[in-house]
Write a protein that holds these residues in place. Structure first.
Motif, PDB file in Angstrom:
ATOM      1  N   TYR A  64     -34.184  15.065   1.727  1.00 56.33           N
ATOM      2  CA  TYR A  64     -33.212  14.005   1.960  1.00 56.33           C
ATOM      3  C   TYR A  64     -32.030  14.077   1.002  1.00 56.33           C
ATOM      4  O   TYR A  64     -30.990  13.471   1.243  1.00 56.33           O
ATOM      5  CB  TYR A  64     -33.911  12.656   1.810  1.00 56.33           C
ATOM      6  N   GLU A  65     -32.182  14.839  -0.085  1.00 52.33           N
ATOM      7  CA  GLU A  65     -31.153  14.828  -1.128  1.00 52.33           C
ATOM      8  C   GLU A  65     -31.217  16.126  -1.906  1.00 52.33           C
ATOM      9  O   GLU A  65     -32.257  16.784  -1.976  1.00 52.33           O
ATOM     10  CB  GLU A  65     -31.401  13.656  -2.077  1.00 52.33           C
ATOM     11  N   GLY A  83     -18.006  26.471  -7.725  1.00 46.60           N
ATOM     12  CA  GLY A  83     -18.418  26.305  -9.112  1.00 46.60           C
ATOM     13  C   GLY A  83     -18.643  24.866  -9.521  1.00 46.60           C
ATOM     14  O   GLY A  83     -19.217  24.610 -10.595  1.00 46.60           O
ATOM     15  N   ARG A  84     -18.240  23.916  -8.678  1.00 45.44           N
ATOM     16  CA  ARG A  84     -18.408  22.501  -9.014  1.00 45.44           C
ATOM     17  C   ARG A  84     -19.865  22.075  -8.819  1.00 45.44           C
ATOM     18  O   ARG A  84     -20.553  22.525  -7.916  1.00 45.44           O
ATOM     19  CB  ARG A  84     -17.512  21.634  -8.133  1.00 45.44           C
ATOM     20  N   ARG A  85     -20.293  21.145  -9.664  1.00 56.77           N
ATOM     21  CA  ARG A  85     -21.623  20.558  -9.541  1.00 56.77           C
ATOM     22  C   ARG A  85     -21.541  19.347  -8.639  1.00 56.77           C
ATOM     23  O   ARG A  85     -20.723  18.446  -8.844  1.00 56.77           O
ATOM     24  CB  ARG A  85     -22.089  20.110 -10.921  1.00 56.77           C
ATOM     25  N   VAL A  86     -22.400  19.312  -7.619  1.00 56.46           N
ATOM     26  CA  VAL A  86     -22.291  18.270  -6.610  1.00 56.46           C
ATOM     27  C   VAL A  86     -23.676  17.766  -6.201  1.00 56.46           C
ATOM     28  O   VAL A  86     -24.696  18.412  -6.452  1.00 56.46           O
ATOM     29  CB  VAL A  86     -21.548  18.778  -5.351  1.00 56.46           C
ATOM     30  N   ALA A  87     -23.679  16.613  -5.548  1.00 57.84           N
ATOM     31  CA  ALA A  87     -24.885  16.052  -4.953  1.00 57.84           C
ATOM     32  C   ALA A  87     -24.591  15.705  -3.507  1.00 57.84           C
ATOM     33  O   ALA A  87     -23.435  15.513  -3.123  1.00 57.84           O
ATOM     34  CB  ALA A  87     -25.329  14.803  -5.711  1.00 57.84           C
ATOM     35  N   ALA A  88     -25.642  15.622  -2.710  1.00 64.26           N
ATOM     36  CA  ALA A  88     -25.452  15.255  -1.310  1.00 64.26           C
ATOM     37  C   ALA A  88     -26.689  14.554  -0.780  1.00 64.26           C
ATOM     38  O   ALA A  88     -27.818  14.874  -1.161  1.00 64.26           O
ATOM     39  CB  ALA A  88     -25.142  16.479  -0.461  1.00 64.26           C
ATOM     40  N   LEU A  89     -26.459  13.587   0.092  1.00 63.94           N
ATOM     41  CA  LEU A  89     -27.517  12.923   0.841  1.00 63.94           C
ATOM     42  C   LEU A  89     -27.611  13.673   2.170  1.00 63.94           C
ATOM     43  O   LEU A  89     -26.832  13.445   3.083  1.00 63.94           O
ATOM     44  CB  LEU A  89     -27.140  11.454   1.049  1.00 63.94           C
ATOM     45  N   THR A  90     -28.566  14.574   2.263  1.00 64.84           N
ATOM     46  CA  THR A  90     -28.631  15.503   3.390  1.00 64.84           C
ATOM     47  C   THR A  90     -29.492  15.004   4.546  1.00 64.84           C
ATOM     48  O   THR A  90     -29.351  15.488   5.669  1.00 64.84           O
ATOM     49  CB  THR A  90     -29.203  16.846   2.915  1.00 64.84           C
ATOM     50  N   ALA A 119     -30.880  14.594  -9.071  1.00 66.06           N
ATOM     51  CA  ALA A 119     -31.533  14.630  -7.758  1.00 66.06           C
ATOM     52  C   ALA A 119     -32.415  13.411  -7.553  1.00 66.06           C
ATOM     53  O   ALA A 119     -32.507  12.870  -6.443  1.00 66.06           O
ATOM     54  CB  ALA A 119     -32.357  15.906  -7.617  1.00 66.06           C
ATOM     55  N   ALA A 120     -33.064  12.969  -8.618  1.00 70.98           N
ATOM     56  CA  ALA A 120     -33.984  11.839  -8.524  1.00 70.98           C
ATOM     57  C   ALA A 120     -33.279  10.529  -8.237  1.00 70.98           C
ATOM     58  O   ALA A 120     -33.910   9.560  -7.800  1.00 70.98           O
ATOM     59  CB  ALA A 120     -34.788  11.714  -9.818  1.00 70.98           C
ATOM     60  N   VAL A 121     -31.971  10.474  -8.462  1.00 75.35           N
ATOM     61  CA  VAL A 121     -31.256   9.212  -8.331  1.00 75.35           C
ATOM     62  C   VAL A 121     -30.349   9.173  -7.104  1.00 75.35           C
ATOM     63  O   VAL A 121     -29.702   8.155  -6.848  1.00 75.35           O
ATOM     64  CB  VAL A 121     -30.453   8.926  -9.622  1.00 75.35           C
ATOM     65  N   VAL A 122     -30.314  10.238  -6.311  1.00 77.86           N
ATOM     66  CA  VAL A 122     -29.418  10.232  -5.143  1.00 77.86           C
ATOM     67  C   VAL A 122     -29.894   9.198  -4.120  1.00 77.86           C
ATOM     68  O   VAL A 122     -29.285   8.135  -3.959  1.00 77.86           O
ATOM     69  CB  VAL A 122     -29.306  11.627  -4.508  1.00 77.86           C
TER      70      VAL A 122
END
Length: 334
Positions: A64-65, A83-90, A119-122
């Protein structure tokens, strides 16, 4: 060539397989993310059992993330994103070593936040923040009951409610009471008489109940409310393996919500309300995640991690999620 290792749920109930393939170049508008960490959610458990409302077709890759670094971009995506650090709700597809994600879904991750923590907080962070501040709108002086206070979402709800100036009661197993106390909540053994204990601690009722257990628990939560209180249902953790139509666990809640509103019109509800929350991977969720990351970065929100496991142990992670033995979030590391 980029070799992708991914987890695939072959059929309802499993098995869960580890597969490898070569990644294609990202499509227009998308980015290829080298995954640092991805979370394990109860939504993944529901999907495994075929009981998720937006159930994907089998076979599929859960997840999910995710959090990671952009390694390649498709047409129309700025090259400086690489090169950017990113997060996503997949929602699905996060349990991969490399994942293709729409660029519009990406949220920057502060460098100070470690991959597993981010990752734990997405999913959990967006959920908890929106529940606390947009649905229940917790305010100072209120009394809040959090079911599953030692869990991934519950532990964040406890902190957000305390930060808002509320008193917090939290249900958990006796073994997890020290962790709940450390968060700042008053623990209640969920195996005991929760209703009696809550009424002992809050004789006038509680202002807010956050209930992730499912329709069978919502009525009990309603009966614990003070005047003008609200019960917020945000899941069905107790019904992940229930056979039959995957929407059935949610129908009793709909009936109760309609019933409560009717009673309110008749003056019998004393201003009490019921609401149900479901996360949406939209622009509002991404803005919420930016705010959550800032709370984590500034030290205002601690993110408990129950365990970090290699991606190839995803099957074991699902079993641990079902057992509920840990405190906080289970995270997979490719």
């Amino acid at each position: 060539m980029t070799r992708v290792r991914e987890i695939v749920v072959v059929a309802k109930g499993g098995p869960v397989e580890v597969r490898e393939r070569i990644a294609a170049a990202p499509a227009a508008g998308s980015a290829l993310i080298e995954v640092e960490a991805s979370g394990v959610a109860f939504a993944d458990v529901h999907m495994l059992h075929g009981t998720y409302p937006a159930q994907p077709k089998f076979p599929f890759t859960p997840g999910y993330e995710l959090v990671g670094k952009v390694r390649q971009v498709g047409e129309g995506v700025p090259a400086q994103l690489v090169g950017r650090r990113v997060a996503a709700l997949t929602v699905t597809g996060g349990w991969r070593s490399f994942a293709e994600v729409p660029a519009k879904s990406l949220v920057p991750v502060p460098e100070e936040i470690a991959g597993p923590v981010a990752a734990a907080v997405v999913l959990n962070g967006i959920t908890a923040y929106q529940l606390a501040h947009q649905v229940a709108k917790i305010s100072a002086g209120q009394t809040v009951l959090v079911h599953g206070a030692s869990g991934g979402v519950g532990s964040l709800l406890v902190q957000l409610a305390l930060n808002a100036g509320a008193r917090v009661l939290g249900t958990a197993s006796a073994a997890k009471h020290p962790a709940v106390r450390e968060l700042g909540a008053e623990p209640i053994d969920y195996r005991g008489d929760v209703v009696a204990r809550v009424r002992e601690l809050a004789p006038g009722g509680v202002d807010v109940v956050f209930d992730h257990l499912g329709a069978g628990s919502y009525a009990r939560s309603w009966n614990l409310l003070a005047r003008n209180g609200i019960v917020v249902g945000y899941g069905s953790a107790s019904t992940y393996d229930r056979p039959g139509n995957r929407f059935l666990p949610y129908l009793p809640l709909l009936g109760r919500v309609l019933g409560y509103r009717l009673r309110g019109l008749l003056g019998a509800a004393n201003g009490r309300r019921a609401s149900f929350y479901g996360i949406r991977p939209d622009m509002k969720a991404r803005a919420t995640l930016v705010a959550v990351f800032e709370l984590v970065r500034s030290g205002q929100l601690e993110v408990p991690i129950a365990e970090q496991l290699p991606l190839v142990e995803a099957g074991a992670a699902l079993e641990k999620m079902i057992s509920g033995r840990g405190v906080g979030k289970i995270v997979l590391i490719p």
